[in-house]
Design a protein around this motif. Structure first.
Motif, short mmCIF file in Angstrom:
data_model
loop_
_atom_site.label_atom_id
_atom_site.label_comp_id
_atom_site.label_asym_id
_atom_site.label_seq_id
_atom_site.Cartn_x
_atom_site.Cartn_y
_atom_site.Cartn_z
N PHE A 1 -64.66 -43.76 -3.17
CA PHE A 1 -63.84 -43.56 -4.38
C PHE A 1 -63.66 -42.07 -4.64
CE2 PHE A 1 -63.51 -43.51 -9.14
CZ PHE A 1 -62.28 -44.13 -9.22
N ASN A 2 -62.40 -41.68 -4.87
CA ASN A 2 -62.08 -40.27 -5.09
C ASN A 2 -61.93 -39.90 -6.56
OD1 ASN A 2 -61.87 -39.51 -2.29
ND2 ASN A 2 -59.97 -40.69 -2.22
N GLY A 3 -62.30 -40.83 -7.45
CA GLY A 3 -62.03 -40.60 -8.86
C GLY A 3 -60.65 -41.15 -9.21
N SER A 4 -60.45 -41.56 -10.46
CA SER A 4 -59.18 -42.19 -10.86
C SER A 4 -58.56 -41.43 -12.03
CB SER A 4 -59.43 -43.65 -11.27
OG SER A 4 -58.27 -44.23 -11.81
N TRP A 5 -57.29 -41.04 -11.80
CA TRP A 5 -56.56 -40.39 -12.89
C TRP A 5 -56.40 -41.35 -14.08
CZ3 TRP A 5 -56.57 -35.54 -12.07
CH2 TRP A 5 -56.19 -34.95 -10.87
N ILE A 6 -56.55 -40.80 -15.29
CA ILE A 6 -56.17 -41.51 -16.51
C ILE A 6 -55.18 -40.63 -17.26
CG2 ILE A 6 -58.31 -42.85 -16.67
CD1 ILE A 6 -59.32 -40.84 -18.74
N GLY A 7 -54.65 -41.14 -18.36
CA GLY A 7 -53.57 -40.43 -19.05
C GLY A 7 -54.04 -39.39 -20.03
N LEU A 8 -54.97 -38.52 -19.63
CA LEU A 8 -55.52 -37.48 -20.50
C LEU A 8 -55.40 -36.13 -19.81
CD1 LEU A 8 -57.05 -36.92 -23.19
CD2 LEU A 8 -59.19 -37.24 -21.90
N HIS A 9 -54.97 -35.09 -20.56
CA HIS A 9 -54.78 -33.75 -19.96
C HIS A 9 -54.83 -32.68 -21.06
CE1 HIS A 9 -50.69 -33.22 -21.60
NE2 HIS A 9 -50.61 -34.55 -21.46
N ASP A 10 -54.95 -31.42 -20.63
CA ASP A 10 -54.83 -30.29 -21.56
C ASP A 10 -53.86 -29.25 -21.00
OD1 ASP A 10 -56.40 -29.28 -19.54
OD2 ASP A 10 -57.83 -28.27 -20.87
N MET A 11 -52.75 -29.72 -20.45
CA MET A 11 -51.76 -28.84 -19.83
C MET A 11 -51.10 -27.92 -20.85
SD MET A 11 -49.75 -31.48 -17.32
CE MET A 11 -50.60 -32.53 -16.13
N GLN A 12 -50.91 -28.36 -22.07
CA GLN A 12 -50.18 -27.57 -23.05
C GLN A 12 -51.05 -26.47 -23.67
OE1 GLN A 12 -48.94 -30.77 -25.61
NE2 GLN A 12 -47.03 -31.10 -24.48
N ARG A 13 -52.31 -26.80 -23.89
CA ARG A 13 -53.22 -25.81 -24.49
C ARG A 13 -54.62 -26.09 -23.97
NH1 ARG A 13 -54.09 -24.72 -30.99
NH2 ARG A 13 -55.56 -22.96 -30.77
N GLU A 14 -55.24 -25.06 -23.44
CA GLU A 14 -56.56 -25.22 -22.82
C GLU A 14 -57.58 -25.74 -23.82
OE1 GLU A 14 -59.11 -25.57 -19.91
OE2 GLU A 14 -57.05 -24.87 -19.62
N ARG A 15 -58.29 -26.81 -23.35
CA ARG A 15 -59.35 -27.48 -24.11
C ARG A 15 -58.82 -28.26 -25.32
NH1 ARG A 15 -64.40 -26.78 -22.45
NH2 ARG A 15 -64.85 -25.07 -20.98
N THR A 16 -57.51 -28.38 -25.43
CA THR A 16 -56.94 -29.31 -26.42
C THR A 16 -56.39 -30.50 -25.65
OG1 THR A 16 -56.36 -27.50 -27.93
CG2 THR A 16 -55.26 -29.62 -28.27
#
Length: 306
Positions: A210-225
């Motif tokens: 297993f390589n880990g699974s993407w979910i719908g969470l990110h902080d692309m717009q602002r780091e650590r938000t």
């Protein structure tokens, strides 16, 4: 002794009571003893009866007419009784008909309701068949059971989840999920976290595969938000004891920047973590570079039969 035209009574020296009456239909009666007077009345009654019998003999048609009238009266009385019986019978028939009409109407209403239910059921069955043909839902023809999710997807909390067998970049994985009618998975609560973790363990058994699974969470717009793909910011979760918690692996997120991805670690995966000693949610979130090749978790709404 006293007498006049009205009625009166008196006593003579011998103690006898006398009565005098003024009656226009009888001859004048002089005061006599009461017993004698009653005898005279009875005698007159007898004479009147004798005269009445003589009149009947002299005019026999009078008696015949009277008898006819009595017979007619008796017949009319009998006919009235028979008519009343017929009226009662008709009333009973009307009452029975009314009850039968009521029962018949109830049967009609029940039949109409059954027809309506059958029509609705037929419509649902046709909708299910169309959905089966278009692969919207998955049915087992052996057990005659259907899932509200597409084949390969698993239902949870009126949503369907798909864990990929291949790997993609985060944006490519999201495009794939959107094309399937959903998006990358969102963890709404503790139950979702436990479900997704168990789904990973069920499908991959060990972390080597297993390589880990993407979910719908990110902080692309602002780091650590961190923000979910549905637009909501990441918030603390409430565990079963009522305390706030999160599901980050210890030391994460760290925004580690690999040499091949200078933009940093802006996308979140679920990594393989297994703790068989407890059913509590496992902390298995990690932020990594979005350009990495990972498995992915899609989510869509469960199919609703209309």
């Amino acid at each position: 002794m006293v007498q006049n035209n009205n009625s009166s009574s008196s006593s003579d020296g011998g103690g006898e009571v006398v009565i005098s009456l003024d009656c226009s239909s009888l001859p004048r009666v002089y005061p006599i003893g009461v017993a004698a007077y009653m005898g005279q009345l009875i005698s007159r009654k007898t004479k009147l009866l004798e005269e009445y019998q003589k009149l009947l003999c002299k005019y026999p048609h009078f008696s015949s007419k009277q008898q006819k009238r009595m017979k007619i009266k008796t017949n009319l009385t009998q006919q009235n009784e028979e008519c009343q019986e017929r009226v009662n019978e008709m009333n009973q028939l009307n009452s029975n008909l009314t009850q039968q009409n009521k029962e018949c109407q109830e049967s009609v209403n029940e039949t109409n309701q059954l027809n309506s239910n059958l029509k609705e059921t037929n419509g649902k069955l046709r909708s299910i068949l169309r959905s089966i043909k278009s692969n919207k839902i998955n049915c087992n023809m052996t057990t005659l059971t259907c899932s509200r999710c597409m084949k390969g997807w698993t239902e949870h909390d009126s949503r369907c989840f798909f864990l990929s067998g291949d790997t993609k970049k985060w944006l490519d994985a999201r495009s794939y999920c959107i094309n399937k009618g959903g998006d990358l998975a969102v963890v709404l609560n503790e139950e979702d976290q436990m479900f997704l973790t168990k789904l990973i363990v069920k499908n991959y058994k060990s972390k080597e595969k297993f390589n880990g699974s993407w979910i719908g969470l990110h902080d692309m717009q602002r780091e650590r938000t961190f923000r979910w793909i549905n637009g909501n910011n990441l918030a603390k979760y409430i565990n079963e004891t009522g305390e706030e918690t999160d599901y980050w692996v210890n030391g994460q997120p760290d925004n580690n920047t690999p040499g091949w991805s200078p933009e940093g670690s802006d996308c979140v995966v679920l990594v393989f973590e297994l703790n068989e000693s407890t059913d509590r949610p496992i902390k298995n979130w990690d932020d990594i570079a979005c350009r990495g090749q990972r498995n992915y978790m899609c989510e869509s709404k469960a199919f609703i039969v209309e």
